[in-house]
Enzyme design. Structure first.
Site, PDB file in Angstrom:
ATOM      1  N   GLU A   1      25.116 -12.930  29.359  1.00  0.00           N
ATOM      2  CA  GLU A   1      23.681 -12.994  29.480  1.00  0.00           C
ATOM      3  C   GLU A   1      22.931 -11.662  29.626  1.00  0.00           C
ATOM      4  O   GLU A   1      23.374 -10.929  30.263  1.00  0.00           O
ATOM      5  CB  GLU A   1      23.392 -14.040  30.601  1.00  0.00           C
TER       6      GLU A   1
ATOM      7  N   ASP B   1      22.421 -34.061  19.531  1.00  0.00           N
ATOM      8  CA  ASP B   1      21.749 -33.542  20.896  1.00  0.00           C
ATOM      9  C   ASP B   1      20.960 -32.420  20.615  1.00  0.00           C
ATOM     10  O   ASP B   1      19.980 -32.416  21.314  1.00  0.00           O
ATOM     11  CB  ASP B   1      22.801 -33.260  21.864  1.00  0.00           C
TER      12      ASP B   1
END
Length: 302
Positions: free
Chosen positions: A218, A243
Site C-alpha cells: 500500500e 461483486d
C-alpha cells in the site's frame, strides 16, 4: 569454443570471453542463453510491429517502457529447461568436444526457476514509474500465452459485468488483469487455494462472506509499505465479476467511474480519483493494461 554472439553489448561480450577462459562449460550455457534471448527480442519486436496500435496513451515514454518490458520478457523466457538454449548448449558442447557441458547447463537451468518463485515475485514493491509486478513476475513471463488465456477464460464474466454497469468488457477485463497479474498473482486463501478475487477488493466491515488475509503493498503518503490486508473471497471468478459490478454501480463513490467508463481514460482516471487503489500511478498502469487487453481481444477475434 564456437564464436560468441557478435550483436551483444561490448561489456557482455567481454564478460563471456573472460568466462570462457575460466570455465568453458559455464560459458557454453551463458552463450546459449544469450543467443536465445537475442532471438526472443527479435521475435517480439516483429510481433509488435505487426500488431496495429490503438494510439491510446502512445508516446515516447510508453515506447521506452514497452522496449524495456520486451527485454525483460526475452531474458526471463530464455534458458528454460527443454528450450532453445538447451539445444544450443548441447551443440556448442559437441563442437567443444565436451558433451557433458550441455547436461550441466540443463541441470543448472532446471534449478533456476526455484529461486524465482511466485511468492518472491509478489513481494516486489511497485515504485512510481516502474514496470508493474505483474509485468515482471517470473511466473507470468514464462506463461507467454497468459494474456490470451486470461481474456478467453474471463470474457463471459466480463461481458455480464459490462451489461450491469455499461462499462466496456475489455476495460473490466483489463482491471482484473492488472490486479491479478493476468491471473498469475491471484490472492490466495490460507490453504493455498484461490480466493478468485481478481479485482483486489478489500473486505470492509459490511462484508459477511469469506476472506483472505495476505501481505500486500500500500502507498502511504506516496511511499510503498508492506501491510497485512483482508480481502474478499469468492467461490468462482464469475462471483468476483458480479461483486465488482455491484460495487461500481451501487456505490456513490464510483459514480464518476460508471458515468465516464465508456472511455479508457475516464475509467482509469476516475478509479484512481475514487481511491480504488493507493498507488499514485494506478491510472497510468491500468491504461497500459487496457491497451494490451484491446490488442489481445483483437487478435482473438481475428
Amino acid at each position: 569454443m564456437a564464436a560468441l554472439p557478435s550483436s551483444l553489448p561490448g561489456a557482455q561480450l567481454q564478460a563471456l570471453r573472460g568466462q570462457a577462459a575460466r570455465d568453458p562449460q559455464a560459458a557454453v550455457q551463458a552463450a546459449a542463453r544469450q543467443f536465445e534471448s537475442l532471438l526472443m527480442q527479435e521475435l517480439m519486436k516483429s510481433m509488435r510491429a505487426a500488431t496495429p496500435s490503438s494510439g491510446l496513451m502512445d508516446n515516447g515514454g510508453t515506447q521506452l517502457g514497452t522496449e524495456m518490458l520486451d527485454q525483460q520478457f526475452a531474458q526471463q523466457l530464455s534458458g528454460l529447461r527443454g528450450g532453445l538454449a538447451d539445444q544450443i548448449a548441447r551443440q556448442l558442447a559437441r563442437q567443444q568436444g565436451g558433451a557433458g557441458a550441455g547436461a550441466d547447463a540443463a541441470k543448472a537451468e532446471a534449478a533456476a526457476p526455484l529461486a524465482a518463485s511466485p511468492a518472491a515475485a509478489r513481494e516486489l514493491p511497485r515504485r512510481p514509474g516502474s514496470l508493474s509486478r505483474e509485468a515482471l513476475s517470473p511466473t507470468a513471463l514464462r506463461g507467454a500465452g497468459a494474456p490470451q488465456q486470461f481474456v478467453a477464460q474471463h470474457r463471459a464474466a466480463a461481458e455480464a459485468a459490462s451489461r450491469a454497469t455499461g462499462i466496456p468488457a475489455d476495460f473490466i477485463l483489463a482491471q482484473a488483469a492488472h490486479e491479478s497479474g493476468w491471473g498469475r498473482r491471484e490472492i490466495r486463501m490460507a490453504d493455498g487455494s484461490s480466493s478468485h478475487n481478481v479485482f483486489g477488493i478489500k473486505a470492509g466491515p459490511g462484508w459477511t462472506g469469506k476472506t483472505a488475509t495476505v501481505t500486500t503493498t500500500e502507498y502511504i503518503n506516496g511511499v510503498p509499505r508492506k501491510v497485512k490486508q483482508t480481502f474478499r473471497a469468492y467461490d468462482s471468478h464469475a462471483e468476483a465479476y458480479t461483486d465488482h459490478a455491484r460495487l461500481l454501480s451501487r456505490s456513490p463513490r464510483y459514480a464518476a467511474v460508471v458515468a465516464e467508463g465508456g472511455s479508457a481514460q475516464g475509467f482509469a482516471q476516475n478509479l484512481q480519483k475514487a481511491g480504488y487503489a493507493t498507488d499514485p500511478d494506478y491510472a497510468a498502469k491500468l491504461g497500459r493494461v487496457i491497451e494490451t487487453t484491446l490488442r489481445v481481444a483483437r487478435s482473438l477475434k481475428g
